[in-house]
Scaffold this motif. Sequence first.
Motif, short mmCIF file in Angstrom:
data_model
loop_
_atom_site.label_atom_id
_atom_site.label_comp_id
_atom_site.label_asym_id
_atom_site.label_seq_id
_atom_site.Cartn_x
_atom_site.Cartn_y
_atom_site.Cartn_z
N VAL A 42 32.16 18.51 9.31
CA VAL A 42 30.97 18.19 10.11
C VAL A 42 30.24 19.48 10.50
CG1 VAL A 42 30.16 17.23 12.30
CG2 VAL A 42 31.88 16.00 10.95
N ALA A 43 31.00 20.48 10.94
CA ALA A 43 30.39 21.74 11.39
C ALA A 43 29.62 22.42 10.26
CB ALA A 43 31.47 22.67 11.94
N LEU A 54 28.35 21.02 7.51
CA LEU A 54 27.17 20.22 7.13
C LEU A 54 26.08 20.31 8.20
CD1 LEU A 54 28.97 17.11 5.61
CD2 LEU A 54 27.56 18.76 4.39
N VAL A 55 26.47 20.30 9.46
CA VAL A 55 25.49 20.42 10.53
C VAL A 55 24.81 21.78 10.47
CG1 VAL A 55 25.23 20.67 13.03
CG2 VAL A 55 26.51 18.74 12.10
N GLY A 56 25.60 22.85 10.32
CA GLY A 56 25.03 24.18 10.25
C GLY A 56 24.09 24.34 9.07
N THR A 57 24.48 23.81 7.92
CA THR A 57 23.63 23.90 6.73
C THR A 57 22.36 23.10 6.92
OG1 THR A 57 25.68 24.02 5.44
CG2 THR A 57 23.64 23.70 4.23
N THR A 58 22.47 21.95 7.58
CA THR A 58 21.29 21.11 7.83
C THR A 58 20.30 21.83 8.74
OG1 THR A 58 22.57 19.07 7.57
CG2 THR A 58 20.51 18.91 8.80
N LEU A 59 20.79 22.49 9.77
CA LEU A 59 19.91 23.23 10.68
C LEU A 59 19.13 24.30 9.93
CD1 LEU A 59 22.24 23.66 13.79
CD2 LEU A 59 20.41 22.00 13.49
N ILE A 60 19.81 25.00 9.01
CA ILE A 60 19.15 26.05 8.23
C ILE A 60 18.12 25.44 7.28
CG2 ILE A 60 19.52 27.83 6.48
CD1 ILE A 60 22.29 28.28 7.73
N ALA A 61 18.51 24.35 6.60
CA ALA A 61 17.60 23.71 5.64
C ALA A 61 16.36 23.15 6.33
CB ALA A 61 18.34 22.60 4.89
N PHE A 62 16.53 22.60 7.53
CA PHE A 62 15.39 22.04 8.24
C PHE A 62 14.40 23.13 8.66
CE2 PHE A 62 13.58 20.15 12.29
CZ PHE A 62 12.69 19.32 11.61
N GLU A 63 14.91 24.29 8.99
CA GLU A 63 14.02 25.39 9.35
C GLU A 63 13.14 25.81 8.17
OE1 GLU A 63 16.59 28.46 10.95
OE2 GLU A 63 15.88 27.98 12.98
N ARG A 64 13.64 25.62 6.97
CA ARG A 64 12.92 26.05 5.78
C ARG A 64 12.09 24.95 5.14
NH1 ARG A 64 17.68 29.70 2.81
NH2 ARG A 64 17.94 31.18 4.54
N LEU A 65 12.18 23.73 5.68
CA LEU A 65 11.45 22.59 5.10
C LEU A 65 9.95 22.75 5.28
CD1 LEU A 65 11.43 19.72 3.85
CD2 LEU A 65 11.62 18.83 6.20
N ASP A 66 9.20 22.54 4.21
CA ASP A 66 7.73 22.57 4.27
C ASP A 66 7.27 21.18 4.70
OD1 ASP A 66 5.08 23.13 4.04
OD2 ASP A 66 5.02 23.04 1.84
N ILE A 67 6.99 21.03 5.98
CA ILE A 67 6.64 19.72 6.54
C ILE A 67 5.21 19.34 6.19
CG2 ILE A 67 6.38 18.39 8.68
CD1 ILE A 67 8.59 20.09 9.88
N HIS A 68 5.05 18.09 5.78
CA HIS A 68 3.70 17.60 5.43
C HIS A 68 2.92 17.23 6.67
CE1 HIS A 68 6.09 16.79 1.68
NE2 HIS A 68 5.02 17.34 1.15
#
Length: 260
Positions: A243-244, A246-260
């Motif tokens: 869980v830790a 996946l959560v950590g990786t998700t936080l990083i990926a969300f910061e890099r997401l190009d939001i529409h």
Amino acid sequence: MNITGLDQRLRRRSLIGYALGMGLYTLVVVAMYPAFKNSTTLDEFTEQSPGTAALFGISGSLTSPTGWLNANIYNNFLPLIVLLIAIGYGAACIAGQDEDQTLGFVATLPLTRRRIAAEKLTAMAALLVPVIAVTFVCALAGRAFDLDVDVWHLLGVSIAVLLLGLAFGAFAMLIGALTGARASALGITSAVAATTYLLNSLAPVVDWLKPARYLSPFFYAVGDNQLDDGLSPWWALVLLALVAVLVGTTLIAFERLDIH
């Protein structure tokens, strides 16, 4: 703004439905136990058709209290419901909102992206806990029907199922953050969940699959006789670590997401 509370309110009807449904189903299961506890036919089924039984997460005696709960709730139905909630929310809360073009409004709030993602992960946990808690309480009611299960073992399995749901829910969020596509998040996560479920279920009856069971989160949550022996602290640590990560990786990926 409380994103956790908002997401909970948006899903309160489905949450109530899932919780009440699991509670009713669990009560029916425990109330039926006295009619089957002395049956030899059920145990003959697992002995004569171990492969078919394994597909439903059934192994060993069906007529013991723990075997009955495993076969009807904890090895299959409860994890399925928990994953439906977690994966559905995980795919919708980032990728789904991005596709609907509502995530951009959330991102303009005076909150960091990590805070937004953390609140959504908290909302996911808040959606899972009531369903698991209601099931736990109703399973304990089985003591009135000769279904006597160790309360601490039952609590350990409940916590493990929560961690299992969080792991797959976080994975769905991660795929959604990486792809921006809700369908990809749902499809990939569901495929991984189904594959790892089969690894855990079939390992007891397929010799060459036995080593692969350690690759399945289901094994650490419900596949190692947790209701009989209790949740191993080591298996709990494995789930927490998963869980830790996946959560950590998700936080990083969300910061890099190009939001529409």
